[in-house]
Design a protein around this motif. Structure first.
Motif, PDB file in Angstrom:
ATOM      1  N   PHE A 324       0.839  -1.192   0.000  1.00 13.37           N
ATOM      2  CA  PHE A 324       0.000   0.000   0.000  1.00 13.37           C
ATOM      3  C   PHE A 324       0.876   1.245   0.000  1.00 13.37           C
ATOM      4  O   PHE A 324       1.883   1.319   0.708  1.00 13.37           O
ATOM      5  N   SER A 325       0.480   2.222  -0.792  1.00 14.27           N
ATOM      6  CA  SER A 325       1.208   3.487  -0.880  1.00 14.27           C
ATOM      7  C   SER A 325       0.332   4.607  -0.333  1.00 14.27           C
ATOM      8  O   SER A 325      -0.719   4.919  -0.895  1.00 14.27           O
ATOM      9  N   GLY A 326       0.714   5.192   0.805  1.00  6.42           N
ATOM     10  CA  GLY A 326      -0.058   6.270   1.410  1.00  6.42           C
ATOM     11  C   GLY A 326      -0.493   5.941   2.820  1.00  6.42           C
ATOM     12  O   GLY A 326      -0.015   4.981   3.430  1.00  6.42           O
ATOM     13  N   ASN A 327      -1.431   6.714   3.319  1.00  3.12           N
ATOM     14  CA  ASN A 327      -2.011   6.493   4.651  1.00  3.12           C
ATOM     15  C   ASN A 327      -3.477   6.906   4.614  1.00  3.12           C
ATOM     16  O   ASN A 327      -3.799   8.032   4.221  1.00  3.12           O
ATOM     17  N   ILE A 328      -4.380   5.991   4.997  1.00  8.27           N
ATOM     18  CA  ILE A 328      -5.804   6.325   5.054  1.00  8.27           C
ATOM     19  C   ILE A 328      -6.416   5.741   6.323  1.00  8.27           C
ATOM     20  O   ILE A 328      -5.911   4.768   6.882  1.00  8.27           O
ATOM     21  N   LYS A 329      -7.506   6.346   6.760  1.00 14.61           N
ATOM     22  CA  LYS A 329      -8.248   5.892   7.933  1.00 14.61           C
ATOM     23  C   LYS A 329      -9.630   5.411   7.508  1.00 14.61           C
ATOM     24  O   LYS A 329     -10.218   5.914   6.558  1.00 14.61           O
ATOM     25  N   PHE A 330     -10.165   4.421   8.252  1.00 12.38           N
ATOM     26  CA  PHE A 330     -11.502   3.909   8.004  1.00 12.38           C
ATOM     27  C   PHE A 330     -12.404   4.184   9.194  1.00 12.38           C
ATOM     28  O   PHE A 330     -11.944   4.199  10.344  1.00 12.38           O
ATOM     29  N   LYS A 331     -13.700   4.368   8.932  1.00  9.42           N
ATOM     30  CA  LYS A 331     -14.665   4.465  10.014  1.00  9.42           C
ATOM     31  C   LYS A 331     -14.897   3.076  10.593  1.00  9.42           C
ATOM     32  O   LYS A 331     -14.913   2.080   9.875  1.00  9.42           O
ATOM     33  N   ASP A 332     -15.091   3.040  11.920  1.00  7.79           N
ATOM     34  CA  ASP A 332     -15.287   1.765  12.601  1.00  7.79           C
ATOM     35  C   ASP A 332     -16.624   1.135  12.210  1.00  7.79           C
ATOM     36  O   ASP A 332     -17.570   1.807  11.807  1.00  7.79           O
ATOM     37  N   GLY A 333     -16.690  -0.190  12.368  1.00  5.75           N
ATOM     38  CA  GLY A 333     -17.963  -0.882  12.294  1.00  5.75           C
ATOM     39  C   GLY A 333     -18.450  -1.244  10.913  1.00  5.75           C
ATOM     40  O   GLY A 333     -19.605  -1.664  10.749  1.00  5.75           O
ATOM     41  N   ARG A 334     -17.618  -1.110   9.884  1.00  3.07           N
ATOM     42  CA  ARG A 334     -18.057  -1.484   8.543  1.00  3.07           C
ATOM     43  C   ARG A 334     -16.833  -1.853   7.700  1.00  3.07           C
ATOM     44  O   ARG A 334     -15.697  -1.532   8.036  1.00  3.07           O
ATOM     45  N   SER A 335     -17.136  -2.533   6.603  1.00  4.03           N
ATOM     46  CA  SER A 335     -16.110  -2.812   5.603  1.00  4.03           C
ATOM     47  C   SER A 335     -16.097  -1.670   4.595  1.00  4.03           C
ATOM     48  O   SER A 335     -17.106  -0.985   4.397  1.00  4.03           O
ATOM     49  N   ASN A 336     -14.945  -1.433   3.976  1.00  6.44           N
ATOM     50  CA  ASN A 336     -14.809  -0.343   3.017  1.00  6.44           C
ATOM     51  C   ASN A 336     -14.269  -0.865   1.692  1.00  6.44           C
ATOM     52  O   ASN A 336     -13.324  -1.662   1.667  1.00  6.44           O
ATOM     53  N   LEU A 337     -14.876  -0.396   0.616  1.00  5.03           N
ATOM     54  CA  LEU A 337     -14.392  -0.720  -0.719  1.00  5.03           C
ATOM     55  C   LEU A 337     -13.489   0.418  -1.161  1.00  5.03           C
ATOM     56  O   LEU A 337     -13.948   1.548  -1.350  1.00  5.03           O
ATOM     57  N   VAL A 338     -12.204   0.122  -1.308  1.00  5.55           N
ATOM     58  CA  VAL A 338     -11.203   1.150  -1.588  1.00  5.55           C
ATOM     59  C   VAL A 338     -10.758   1.028  -3.041  1.00  5.55           C
ATOM     60  O   VAL A 338     -10.132   0.046  -3.433  1.00  5.55           O
TER      61      VAL A 338
END
Length: 391
Positions: A324-338
């Motif tokens: 992975f290149s970079g830095n990102i945050k996710f909201k809790d309690g769910r899956s994320n499609l990136v």
């Protein structure tokens, strides 16, 4: 959550198991309905892999008399005598007592005598009967998709007809009073129906046929009639009408027709409002109206389900390891499609993963996707991740 939703859907899916015979010329992208076994060795006889001279390696470094030429298709049986060699063409049957072929370019010939030194390895260019496939061996397995290379393999066995599974009949709808077709003129307050074109393209790219049935207006009666009109299809896919809005009648209409909910939502962004209903052997997918969400859920959920219904052997997507290149945050309690771009072993996000589910351009820019786990807080630079290619 994508995987757990798929597992739940798969538990409620029955494979069609219907099959038909097709000629090899019409078998491309079809799914094999039975195992195929080799009926003969491949190659079926010892032969030369190139144009050259066949000889016995025991006589290397000795002058060998060239006693004749063997052409491909010559069914005569030849046998080498001591200190002899044959000119031989690609695919021609090897003479008995020979074990090596020297290509013309490396051969030294003077007055019909062949001179070969030990720079040529023993068994060079010698193709043995059955070295690729032996008669009786498993050739292809039930559930495999017939690609051009597999069709070539079948043809090499003299197989000109195969039994394949029948693929599901699929109907595609869109819904909403605010949408019009791309071939119509949209006013400032209307939007073009992009979802159906994308869904059709995703399915056809994966070699599934579907039929577009039009736009369902936002009324209970229109929704009921539309679903009823598609009762002869195995799978119905709609987009829009999936959320809890006052004009979303899809779930209500399906319940009226006797359908039962398989999944009522998927804990993923984007795509949470996705629903799946079942009646007997029929499935209905209600995808979100937002284009990005509809596209990704069709790709990640509907497509594997169609493969399952079709008895396809490989259901899972190909996954690639990346940094992975970079830095990102996710909201809790769910899956994320990136959505992101995979290049030179690295995966970087589109606009630092900031997008709305109604957008389309991030899909155009991306070539792959990462699915985060529920509870995963984010990704840091140089993390090892698994991604799914979109194309």
């Amino acid at each position: 959550m994508i995987q757990s939703s798929l597992e739940l859907i798969f538990q409620n899916v029955n494979e069609l198991k219907k099959s038909k015979k097709v000629s090899l010329n019409g078998a491309i992208n079809q799914i094999l309905a039975r195992d195929i076994f080799a009926v003969k060795n491949l190659p079926s006889f010892d032969n030369s892999a190139l144009d050259g001279y066949a000889f016995n390696y025991d006589f290397v470094n000795k002058p060998l008399k060239i006693v004749g030429t063997i052409f491909a298709g010559d069914k005569s049986v030849y046998e080498l005598s001591q200190n002899c060699a044959y000119r031989i063409m690609t695919g021609a049957m090897m003479p008995k007592a020979s074990d090596t072929v020297v290509e013309f370019e490396k051969a030294v010939v003077e007055n019909d005598m062949l001179f070969v030194d030990k720079s040529i390895k023993k068994h060079n260019a010698y193709r043995y009967a059955g070295e690729e496939v032996k008669a009786g061996e498993m050739l292809l397995r039930k559930g495999e998709v017939l690609t051009p290379d597999k069709i070539m393999l079948l043809a090499s066995q003299g197989i000109d007809e195969v039994k394949v599974f029948t693929k599901p009949k699929v109907a595609v709808f869109s819904s909403g009073d605010e949408i019009v077709e791309p071939w119509q003129k949209a006013s400032q307050s209307e939007i073009y129906n992009a979802n159906s074109s994308a869904i059709e393209a995703i399915l056809k790219d994966a070699k599934f046929e579907c039929e577009y049935k039009g736009i369902i207006k936002d009324s209970f009666t229109d929704t009921l009639n539309a679903i009823s009109s598609a009762s002869n299809y195995d799978v119905i896919i709609t987009s829009g009408g999936a959320s809890k809005g006052d004009a979303d009648f899809m779930a209500e209409a399906l319940k009226e027709l006797g359908y039962k909910a398989v999944i009522d939502s998927i804990n993923v962004r984007p795509g949470k409002p996705t629903k799946c209903y079942k009646l007997d052997e029929k499935l209905v997918f209600i995808l979100p109206g937002n284009p990005m969400a509809a596209f990704l859920i069709c790709f990640l959920v509907v497509l594997p389900t169609l493969k399952k219904i079709s008895s396809q052997k490989e259901l899972n997507f190909t996954k690639i390891m990346a940094k992975f290149s970079g830095n990102i945050k996710f909201k809790d309690g769910r899956s994320n499609l990136v959505l992101g771009i995979y290049k030179d072993g690295k995966f970087s996000t589109i606009n630092n993963n900031k997008f709305g589910s109604g957008m389309i351009t991030p899909l155009v820019k991306a070539n792959s996707i990462y699915i985060s786990k529920v509870g995963e807080s984010g990704l840091s630079d140089n993390d090892d991740i698994e991604i799914i290619p979109l194309y």
